[in-house]
Design an enzyme around this catalytic site. Structure first.
Site, PDB file in Angstrom:
ATOM      1  N   SER A 104       0.883   9.621  -1.364  1.00 53.46           N
ATOM      2  CA  SER A 104       0.298   8.685  -2.320  1.00 53.46           C
ATOM      3  C   SER A 104      -0.835   7.874  -1.697  1.00 53.46           C
ATOM      4  O   SER A 104      -1.816   8.430  -1.228  1.00 53.46           O
ATOM      5  CB  SER A 104       1.410   7.782  -2.874  1.00 53.46           C
ATOM      6  OG  SER A 104       0.950   6.990  -3.933  1.00 53.46           O
ATOM      7  N   ASP A 246      -5.240   6.600  -6.597  1.00 47.60           N
ATOM      8  CA  ASP A 246      -4.740   6.672  -5.236  1.00 47.60           C
ATOM      9  C   ASP A 246      -4.694   8.146  -4.823  1.00 47.60           C
ATOM     10  O   ASP A 246      -5.144   9.019  -5.577  1.00 47.60           O
ATOM     11  CB  ASP A 246      -3.374   5.996  -5.104  1.00 47.60           C
ATOM     12  CG  ASP A 246      -2.331   6.602  -6.036  1.00 47.60           C
ATOM     13  OD1 ASP A 246      -2.728   7.275  -7.012  1.00 47.60           O
ATOM     14  OD2 ASP A 246      -1.130   6.416  -5.798  1.00 47.60           O
ATOM     15  N   ASP A 248      -2.510  10.561  -4.628  1.00 46.23           N
ATOM     16  CA  ASP A 248      -1.887  11.598  -5.459  1.00 46.23           C
ATOM     17  C   ASP A 248      -2.094  11.355  -6.941  1.00 46.23           C
ATOM     18  O   ASP A 248      -1.551  12.083  -7.774  1.00 46.23           O
ATOM     19  CB  ASP A 248      -0.397  11.731  -5.134  1.00 46.23           C
ATOM     20  CG  ASP A 248       0.421  10.541  -5.619  1.00 46.23           C
ATOM     21  OD1 ASP A 248      -0.149   9.445  -5.781  1.00 46.23           O
ATOM     22  OD2 ASP A 248       1.637  10.706  -5.840  1.00 46.23           O
ATOM     23  N   ASP A 250      -1.108   9.124  -9.137  1.00 46.90           N
ATOM     24  CA  ASP A 250      -0.096   8.683 -10.097  1.00 46.90           C
ATOM     25  C   ASP A 250      -0.329   7.232 -10.510  1.00 46.90           C
ATOM     26  O   ASP A 250       0.439   6.673 -11.282  1.00 46.90           O
ATOM     27  CB  ASP A 250       1.326   8.871  -9.558  1.00 46.90           C
ATOM     28  CG  ASP A 250       1.619   8.039  -8.322  1.00 46.90           C
ATOM     29  OD1 ASP A 250       0.698   7.399  -7.777  1.00 46.90           O
ATOM     30  OD2 ASP A 250       2.797   8.039  -7.885  1.00 46.90           O
TER      31      ASP A 250
END
Length: 452
Positions: A104, A246, A248, A250
């Protein structure tokens, strides 16, 4: 022995804490546990595996794929895609599990493994515990049951995943984005291709930064944890807004046309009003965490929208939403869950829906975000204390009560033990920044005195 699974999968420094051996073993264990739970009953199991562009993701992906295939699971390898894309494809393709390799917003040396169950939902704590127990048992010498011959899993590159996910994102938007110039900061991460493509297909004029991942530059001075470059680019290009992801993707934070930050609380407020207007805000309620700004709660009360609070972490927001049938929830950090269209926080979807609201209303993001006023919020981490006693200390309780009397209805106090470090987080909100700072410091001193 410390639990391997944290609040969002297994994370650590790649090739030190998170090794190829650990990735392979956890993947085999996951296959065995899900098989024992009846997940694969009557059919050959299928897994979707994706990753962000970290260099370490290359060898960790190979380990995960090898582990799953050796346990008899067919693997659809989707390559570099956001975490919510892996969750979506797990559900859309009828797969039995999904695996995402990402840390992340963490720096590049870190990586992580996150498992999704059938339908694209995060695994329950009980299943994670069983996977960890099974993995540790094997490490202690318990042998795996291994298929041979035609029983081993097959590995296929599923290149259609990118287009399928982007089409899903654009397809759920209530209106197009024609006429808007939008700057996207992809954090040199998993959304570097997806997010610009989705916004462009939805009609926006797209300017990109942070969209040239090289495996080493993810989150490096860019993305949702570093908004400076996005602010400057929005002003330079005269854009309507900017969107930051960010690593990843999400989560999503935004900036308005003047370069001012629009955080997750403000995004939730804007989307809540839009969904209520469209009749899709089920039970007229939004879910957020105890860390949400008091200004968000006051805005929802003023607008007549219900507000439910949970513990910190998007998994707790999601559990509350699923348990009671709510449609919208999220965190101040930019994890926003629109449950009708996603099973987890989806930064690209969040940015698209925010931009769609700007396009539909003809109002600026600054004006829309003005529905709530962010009260000054001071957070102090108090290290080297016995965090387990924060809820039982009479001295701390007395200091909190005194602070709450001083702040009254226009302020708020929250003391929270860290989940991973020996420290207590002291958060104070007040209408006046100096009052918030003074009260927070007094509380931090009281915590240090009582629990140090």
């Amino acid at each position: 022995m410390a639990r391997l699974f944290g609040t969002d999968g297994v994370r650590g420094v790649a090739n030190a804490d998170l090794t190829a051996e650990l990735a392979l073993g956890l993947s085999v264990a996951a296959a065995h546990v899900l098989a024992e739970a009846g997940t694969f009953e009557g059919h050959r199991p299928v897994a979707v595996v994706g990753r962000d562009p970290r260099a370490s993701g290359e060898f960790l992906e190979a380990a995960v794929v090898a582990g799953l295939a050796s346990a008899g699971v067919d693997v659809l390898r989707v390559g570099v895609l956001p975490t919510p894309a892996v969750a979506y494809l797990t559900g859309a393709l009828g797969a039995d599990l999904g695996v995402m390799l990402s840390a992340s917003h963490n720096p590049m040396p870190d990586n992580g493994i996150k498992f999704f169950a059938r339908g694209g939902h995060k695994l329950a704590d009980e299943l994670e515990d069983r996977i960890e127990e099974t993995y540790r048992g094997h490490s202690a010498g318990e042998p795996w049951e291994r298929p041979t011959g035609a029983g081993v899993g097959r590995v296929t590159d599923y290149d259609e995943g990118f287009d399928k996910y982007v089409a899903h994102l654009v397809g759920v938007l209530p209106n197009r984005l024609d006429g808007l110039t939008i700057v996207i900061d992809g954090a040199h991460g998993a959304a570097a291709r997806v997010s610009p493509e989705a916004f462009a297909r939805a009609g926006a004029e797209v300017v990109t930064i942070g969209t040239e991942p090289d495996g080493l530059n993810i989150n490096d001075g860019c993305g949702s944890t570093h908004l400076e470059k996005l602010r400057a680019a929005v002003v330079e290009h005269g854009a309507a807004l900017g969107v930051a992801h960010d690593g990843d993707a999400d989560r999503c934070l935004a900036v308005d046309h003047a370069g001012n930050e629009v955080d997750g609380d403000q995004i939730l407020a804007v989307l809540a009003l839009g969904m209520r207007e469209a009749g899709t805000l089920r039970k007229n309620t939004v879910v957020a965490t105890v860390m949400s700004n008091l200004g968000f709660k006051l805005a929802m009360e003023r607008e007549g929208i219900g507000f439910v609070q949970t513990g910190v972490g998007d998994r707790y927001v999601l559990e509350e939403m699923k348990a009671h049938g709510y449609a919208l929830g999220g965190e101040q950090s930019g994890h926003v869950i629109v449950l009708d269209h996603a099973t987890t926080g989806d930064g690209t979807l969040t940015g698209l829906m925010l931009a769609a609201r700007v396009a539909a209303t003809g109002r600026s993001l600054a004006e829309l975000a003005g529905v709530m006023e962010r009260l000054p919020q001071i957070l102090i981490n108090v290290p080297d204390v016995d965090k387990a006693r924060v809820g039982s200390s009479a001295e701390v309780a007395s200091a909190v009560a005194e602070a709450e009397r001083e702040l009254g209805a226009t302020g708020r106090v929250l003391l929270r033990p860290s989940g991973t470090e020996p420290l207590v987080r002291v958060m104070v909100e007040a209408a006046d920044i100096e009052q918030a700072r003074a009260v927070a410091q007094r509380l931090a001193d009281a915590v240090k005195s009582a629990l140090g």
